[in-house]
Enzyme design. Structure first.
Site, short mmCIF file in Angstrom:
data_model
loop_
_atom_site.label_atom_id
_atom_site.label_comp_id
_atom_site.label_asym_id
_atom_site.label_seq_id
_atom_site.Cartn_x
_atom_site.Cartn_y
_atom_site.Cartn_z
N ASP A 295 40.39 50.85 53.08
CA ASP A 295 40.74 49.44 53.00
C ASP A 295 39.44 48.61 52.94
OD1 ASP A 295 40.44 50.52 55.58
OD2 ASP A 295 41.66 48.97 56.50
N GLU A 476 28.45 52.11 60.44
CA GLU A 476 29.74 52.54 59.89
C GLU A 476 29.62 53.11 58.48
OE1 GLU A 476 34.05 50.33 59.07
OE2 GLU A 476 32.20 49.16 59.22
#
Length: 529
Positions: A295, A476
């Site tokens: 996403d 991340e």
């Protein structure tokens, strides 16, 4: 797993308070909409993770009594009645000179959350045991993240946390019938890539438990993904299932709600306004995109604009490979307990799925596995790194594996590692970003077929190690479109780059173990200036 451990786990599960599954939007209604659309917090996820300072019904009633008053201060009302979550980004940085491996080992306790940290009337879904979160704004358990995090826990010798995580996932399946996207009420309507079968293998290989103990949970998760499949006819699409023209079933990502994601409410409303489709159609597609874990990405869209998203029209390579793995795992475990007819049934289902993947998702012209748009009866021609999933699971033939590995190198491999897709759309699951889980699937997948993947592993470790030496942290995602010596964290998407970071730690720790001579093993945190 010892009988004493089993009893303790049962006692822990029994002590978990019954979850209140009302989502923040359900609970706070027009107050929720006002807060999210009014940008009371810069990050839409903040409000859904707030803890109310009083009874939620009383807070909502107070809002209704006061909201139309002259000079009503919405932000002041919210801060008086809710406690925002704390994000301790500074906790993710190493002291000067700390080696990379030691940094990762020290982070596990920082990223661990405990059952006593589950406040009442919040969106958190209580769990019986300790668990590891990704970090930053992600202060809850995430499904597919956790598998890649667990790779590092195993290498760090943290079998205590592996056992806790194993039982938390079993508890979620027992309680909700599936593993939610994360342990928040607003994630209950969807799952994520189904990696529980991979987790169970990891638990057993590390002596945490016997895989057979989790057979009922594997079956229950399978039933969630295949609900309604038995009644489908060719051409039908229902929830996660799509019935092909030959009567076989492949799967898609899905979310049972068609409202804006609560953790990204304003963003979804604004995205839907850019589309000429009904808003609830766009919301469903956005939610399904979130269920994919990607996403967001051009993988799901008809171009660079997110408003063109069509996730539910696409049969994804990775999802169907993971469900093939689940079917094979259930088959093998049924054999182990002497349930021959069940084993044969799942063997047949796995074989049917494999045939469907080879017929629709293998693209001989591209020499790679491609997602398939079943509504348009055509492959999605843009390559993405999910093409490595059949190698990772062991479904590909040797010829398919070698051709796919070459396609990955020719079309996605960059100076700093493996790119996510071929398009720079501004979304985070596209160029120029690279992600730890996708590197692991590609590296492990290629090695499953004795294809050398050292160049991919070295480029990725150089990128991670270089940024660690400069900024004393792991993040991340990373930019991989330039040399690892110029490493920087990735961007794009709906929120700033997050430090921590669970799956980066896990994959990096495993790769460092597999290549002890790699220079990233010598990387040390930056000295203070």
């Amino acid at each position: 797993m010892s009988d004493q451990t089993k009893r303790q786990n049962e006692e822990n599960a029994a002590s978990v308070p019954k979850a209140d599954t009302l989502t923040p939007a359900d609970r706070y209604q027009e107050l929720f909409i006002a807060v999210q659309m009014g940008c009371v917090f810069s990050d839409s996820k903040t409000f859904v993770d707030c803890v109310p300072r009083g009874d939620p019904e009383d807070i909502l009633e107070q809002y209704r009594e006061q909201c139309d008053d002259d000079g009503f201060d919405l932000a002041g009302f919210v801060h008086a009645n809710f406690e925002p979550p704390q994000v301790h980004t500074s906790h993710y940085k190493s002291p000067p000179g700390q080696p990379l491996k030691a940094h990762i080992d020290s982070l596990w306790d920082v990223l661990t959350r405990h059952p006593r940290q589950h406040p009442p009337n919040s969106s958190i879904l209580p769990l019986p045991n300790d668990y590891v979160v990704p970090g930053g704004r992600f202060a809850e358990l995430y499904y597919w993240d956790s598998y890649f995090t667990m790779l590092g826990l195993a290498e760090s010798g943290r079998h205590d946390l592996l056992a806790s995580m194993a039982n938390n996932f079993a508890y979620l399946i027992d309680t909700y019938g599936h593993v939610p996207n994360g342990n928040r009420t607003y994630y209950l309507s969807r799952s994520q890539p189904p990696v529980f079968a991979l987790m169970v293998e990891l638990f057993e290989s590390n002596g945490v438990c016997k895989a057979i103990e989790y057979l009922p949970r594997l079956r229950k998760e399978y039933n969630f993904w295949m609900a309604g499949a038995e009644e489908m006819r060719p051409g039908d699409a229902r929830r996660h299932c799509v019935c092909l023209d030959d009567g076989s079933i492949l799967n898609r990502y899905w979310d049972d709600r068609d409202t804006p994601r609560e953790e990204s409410y304003r963003e979804d409303v604004l995205t839907a306004r850019k589309s000429d489709r009904p808003a609830h159609h766009v919301y469903r597609e956005l939610r399904a995109g979130a269920a994919s874990g990607w996403d967001f990405s051009s993988r799901w869209c008809d171009g660079p604009e997110l408003s063109t998203i069509r996730t539910t029209s696409i049969l994804p390579v990775d999802l169907n490979c993971l469900l093939y793995k689940l079917e094979r795992q259930i088959c093998l475990l049924n054999h182990a307990v002497g349930q021959r007819k069940q084993a044969e049934k799942f063997q047949q289902r796995a074989e049917q799925r494999k045939q469907g993947i080879e017929r629709l998702l293998w693209n001989a012209q591209a020499g790679a596995f491609l997602d398939y748009d079943f509504e348009r009866a055509s492959p999605r021609e843009a390559l993405n790194s999910a093409t490595a999933a059949p190698l990772f699971i062991g479904l590909a033939s040797r010829e398919q594996a070698h051709r796919t590995a070459q396609a990955l190198r020719d079309r996605l491999l960059c100076e700093g590692g493996l790119g996510t897709s071929e398009l720079d759309s501004g979304q985070q699951w596209d160029q120029p970003n690279g992600w730890a889980p996708l590197h692991w699937m590609a590296i492990r997948g290629m090695r499953n077929y004795d294809i050398n993947a050292d160049d991919i592993a070295c480029r990725w470790l150089r990128t991670v190690g270089t940024l660690y030496k400069k900024e004393s942290k792991l993040v991340e995602k990373y930019v991989v479109t330039h040399d690892g010596d110029d490493a920087e964290g990735g961007g794009g998407g709906e929120y700033p780059l997050q430090d921590g970071f669970g799956w980066t730690n896990g994959v990096t720790r495993r790769l460092l173990h597999e290549d002890p001579g790699n220079e990233a093993n010598q990387a040390k945190a930056a000295s203070k200036s």
